[in-house]
Every structure is written in C-alpha cells, then in structure tokens.
Design a protein around this motif. Structure first.
Motif, PDB file in Angstrom:
ATOM      1  N   LYS A 264     -32.672  74.110  26.729  1.00 16.37           N
ATOM      2  CA  LYS A 264     -32.822  74.710  28.049  1.00 16.37           C
ATOM      3  C   LYS A 264     -32.972  73.652  29.137  1.00 16.37           C
ATOM      4  O   LYS A 264     -33.894  72.841  29.095  1.00 16.37           O
ATOM      5  CB  LYS A 264     -34.027  75.653  28.064  1.00 16.37           C
ATOM      6  CG  LYS A 264     -34.176  76.438  29.362  1.00 16.37           C
ATOM      7  CD  LYS A 264     -35.348  77.398  29.303  1.00 16.37           C
ATOM      8  CE  LYS A 264     -35.472  78.173  30.615  1.00 16.37           C
ATOM      9  NZ  LYS A 264     -36.620  79.110  30.592  1.00 16.37           N
ATOM     10  N   ASN A 265     -32.011  73.678  30.087  1.00 13.23           N
ATOM     11  CA  ASN A 265     -32.078  72.831  31.286  1.00 13.23           C
ATOM     12  C   ASN A 265     -32.275  71.352  30.987  1.00 13.23           C
ATOM     13  O   ASN A 265     -33.055  70.669  31.644  1.00 13.23           O
ATOM     14  CB  ASN A 265     -33.191  73.319  32.225  1.00 13.23           C
ATOM     15  CG  ASN A 265     -32.915  74.708  32.752  1.00 13.23           C
ATOM     16  OD1 ASN A 265     -31.779  75.184  32.688  1.00 13.23           O
ATOM     17  ND2 ASN A 265     -33.939  75.353  33.275  1.00 13.23           N
ATOM     18  N   GLU A 266     -31.579  70.857  29.975  1.00 22.50           N
ATOM     19  CA  GLU A 266     -31.691  69.442  29.638  1.00 22.50           C
ATOM     20  C   GLU A 266     -30.335  68.760  29.713  1.00 22.50           C
ATOM     21  O   GLU A 266     -29.319  69.318  29.344  1.00 22.50           O
ATOM     22  CB  GLU A 266     -32.258  69.277  28.213  1.00 22.50           C
ATOM     23  CG  GLU A 266     -33.724  69.668  28.081  1.00 22.50           C
ATOM     24  CD  GLU A 266     -34.256  69.396  26.678  1.00 22.50           C
ATOM     25  OE1 GLU A 266     -33.704  68.501  26.007  1.00 22.50           O
ATOM     26  OE2 GLU A 266     -35.208  70.075  26.262  1.00 22.50           O
TER      27      GLU A 266
ATOM     28  N   PRO B 106     -26.740  71.046  32.615  1.00 26.27           N
ATOM     29  CA  PRO B 106     -26.859  72.476  32.320  1.00 26.27           C
ATOM     30  C   PRO B 106     -26.774  73.387  33.536  1.00 26.27           C
ATOM     31  O   PRO B 106     -26.443  74.557  33.404  1.00 26.27           O
ATOM     32  CB  PRO B 106     -28.242  72.575  31.664  1.00 26.27           C
ATOM     33  CG  PRO B 106     -29.005  71.436  32.253  1.00 26.27           C
ATOM     34  CD  PRO B 106     -28.021  70.337  32.451  1.00 26.27           C
ATOM     35  N   ILE B 107     -27.077  72.879  34.728  1.00 24.08           N
ATOM     36  CA  ILE B 107     -27.122  73.752  35.900  1.00 24.08           C
ATOM     37  C   ILE B 107     -25.979  73.390  36.842  1.00 24.08           C
ATOM     38  O   ILE B 107     -26.154  72.685  37.832  1.00 24.08           O
ATOM     39  CB  ILE B 107     -28.491  73.651  36.614  1.00 24.08           C
ATOM     40  CG1 ILE B 107     -29.620  73.876  35.608  1.00 24.08           C
ATOM     41  CG2 ILE B 107     -28.575  74.666  37.750  1.00 24.08           C
ATOM     42  CD1 ILE B 107     -31.002  73.655  36.172  1.00 24.08           C
TER      43      ILE B 107
ATOM     44  N   HIS C 223     -25.789  78.899  29.594  1.00 27.42           N
ATOM     45  CA  HIS C 223     -26.939  79.790  29.467  1.00 27.42           C
ATOM     46  C   HIS C 223     -27.514  79.653  28.061  1.00 27.42           C
ATOM     47  O   HIS C 223     -26.819  79.263  27.125  1.00 27.42           O
ATOM     48  CB  HIS C 223     -26.535  81.251  29.712  1.00 27.42           C
ATOM     49  CG  HIS C 223     -26.023  81.510  31.093  1.00 27.42           C
ATOM     50  ND1 HIS C 223     -26.857  81.758  32.161  1.00 27.42           N
ATOM     51  CD2 HIS C 223     -24.749  81.539  31.585  1.00 27.42           C
ATOM     52  CE1 HIS C 223     -26.127  81.943  33.251  1.00 27.42           C
ATOM     53  NE2 HIS C 223     -24.842  81.818  32.931  1.00 27.42           N
TER      54      HIS C 223
END
Length: 324
Positions: free
Chosen positions: A188-190, A266-267, A289
């Motif tokens: 997640k978000n890495e 990731p974003i 996601h």
C-alpha cells in the motif's frame, strides 16, 4: 513518389509469426506467412534486383534465396519448394559436381519487379509457409511490415494480465480489471513497484499462432516513462532478449511477459499503449489499488502452473504457491 508496397503472393496470406518474436534464445528475424498448408505458391520479386545467393539444406532455412534489390536491401525467402527452372538447373549441377545435397551458388540472375521469383514450400523445418526477412546490411535487419510489405493481421493485440511486485510480494491482475482502470499492487502506497505485462497478438481466428507486438509504451499522466519499439534488430544483439522479456513458459506458449523498466509509484494515473505490426493500437488507463473488485483468477496457460519471472538472469518465484 508513390510509397513502396509489396505483396509477396499477390493474394491474401495471413501472418503466423511476426518480427521480433521470442524464440527462447533469440528474436525472430522476419515474418512468416501461412500458405494454407500448400506448397508452390508463386512469390513475386519485390523490386528490380538479382539473386545474390541460393543455399540448399535439409535443415534450418531449407531452400533459401538471398535477393538483392536496387534499393540495397537483401530480401531473404526461406523454406522454398523450388526456384525458377534455370536456377534449379544451376543448383542440380552444383549438387552433382560436389556429390552433396548442401550447396551454395551465386547465380546473379536478374529479375524485374513483379517477376515470378521463387515458390513457397516447407523445406528445412515446419509446415508449408514463407519466412521473409529484409536485411539492411550484414548486421541490421528491419521489420518487413515497416518498409511497405503487406502484413495481413485482422486482430488487435491481446493483454492477458499484469504482474506487479515489490520484493517477494506479488499481485496479479486480469485484463478485465485492467479494462476498468484498476491494477492491483501487493503493497500500500509504497515506491518503487515493478511491473510486467503479458501480451500476445494474433492475425486471425482461430487464435493458433501467438505473435509479438511492435510497440509498448507507458505514460504517467502526459509523460512517457517507458517505450519499446521493435522495428529493427541487430544480429549482434540477439541475446538482448534475455534482458527484455520475462517468461515462465515454453517459447511457443501464448503471450510474452514484457518487463516495464521504469520507476512506478502507487499514486499516479498511467496509460498503456500496445501496437501490432499492422497498426492496431489498444490503450488502457489505470491506477494502482490494493484490490480490484472485478479481478478474477489469472489464467495460467498450458504447462505453466506458477508464475515464474526471469530478469537479468535472476529469478523471482512465487514461493507461497508451492503448498503441495
């Protein structure tokens, strides 16, 4: 000036193999046409020129013609059944003189564009088909499709799925989820994520001959962060295939794993473009996601029963699937 156009048979013939295909240890140096399991299709001269060399062997390219055009290109016609009568006579004379089947001759016979040049077959290896190459010099070869040769392909490329990983964590995403704009990430978000995409192209139904693609590009918003275009090859660099492709199947299994050699965060919003050698383009826009609601089971084909990826001769194996 009219653009150069060349139809080898002056009749419809579908591609069965494309330029730059993964052949395990090398790229495919030309294109293959189906001759509908028939031998003896007349092949016409692409331009004014002369026969630089004829080679005959029961293996490899079989009966092969090297034809030099006035443009300076060398056109290679492999797996032929026969040549024109005068050339066939020269081949037989050399075979009798040397008491050998494997011969090479340089007849220098001249032809005009559109003349009957040679006849398709199945000598060397495989079913009846034409293998056609365009060589620019001793080292460089180009895709025939990019220099005006008719490449009959009616189907756009197909994406089988996406693999995203970081370290030993791996997530697989189907094309159904990708079409809806979602790709799963295992963390997640890495940063930095690694990604590979499994793609094949087909020329017609039924989908029996998976082919390579011409172009693969990835954009982050409006910035192109990865691009691979397969218009030319170098014989000296054939082994580069080990650095560019990832695969966990035999070379003839549907699709190749293409490693995206770019820094992926990731974003962001990404756009993927895939093009075949006939100009069909597919696009996918996506975000990463943790999960995608319409992501199904990733289909593993033929002999592949666990995802195995090799890159720069180092393997990353999905160990947790080895429960049994």
């Amino acid at each position: 000036v009219e653009p150069f156009k060349y139809d080898p048979f002056q009749r419809d013939a579908y591609l069965t193999s494309s330029f730059g295909e993964n052949r395990g240890t090398r790229y495919h140096a030309g294109i293959d046409y189906s001759t509908q399991m028939e031998e003896g299709w007349a092949i016409f001269a692409p331009e004014n020129g002369f026969i630089k060399e004829i080679k005959v062997s029961p293996f490899g390219y079989g009966k092969v013609m090297f034809y030099e055009g006035q443009s300076g290109k060398t056109w290679v016609f492999a797996h032929q059944s026969s040549f024109t009568p005068d050339v066939e006579n020269l081949v037989r004379q050399k075979q009798y003189a040397t008491q050998s089947n494997d011969v090479s001759i340089k007849p220098n016979t001249r032809f005009r564009k559109g003349d009957t040049l040679t006849f398709s077959g199945s000598t060397g290896i495989g079913n009846p088909h034409l293998h056609l190459e365009v060589r620019l010099n001793k080292d460089e070869i180009t895709s025939p499709c990019q220099v005006g040769v008719k490449c009959l392909d009616t189907i756009a490329p197909q994406i089988f799925g996406v693999a995203v990983w970081q370290g030993n964590e791996l997530a697989l995403t189907t094309d159904e989820a990708l079409r809806s704009g979602c790709v799963e990430t295992p963390v997640k978000n890495e940063f930095n994520l690694s990604m590979a995409i499994k793609i094949a192209d087909y020329s017609r139904e039924p989908k029996e001959n998976p082919m390579a693609i011409r172009r693969l590009e990835l954009w982050r918003y409006d910035n192109k962060i990865y691009s691979k275009v397969m218009d030319t090859l170098s014989y000296k660099k054939m082994l580069d295939i080990r650095n560019e492709l990832l695969w966990g199947e035999e070379a003839d299994t549907a699709g190749d794993w293409h490693y995206i050699n770019a820094k992926l965060g990731p974003i962001s919003t990404y756009r993927l473009e895939v093009e075949d050698f006939s100009g069909h383009v597919i696009r996918r826009e996506f975000n990463f996601h943790k999960s995608c609601k319409n992501n199904g089971t990733f289909v593993l084909t033929k002999n592949q029963n666990t995802p195995l990826y090799t890159f720069l001769s180092k393997s990353m194996l999905d160990i947790f699937r080895c429960e049994s």
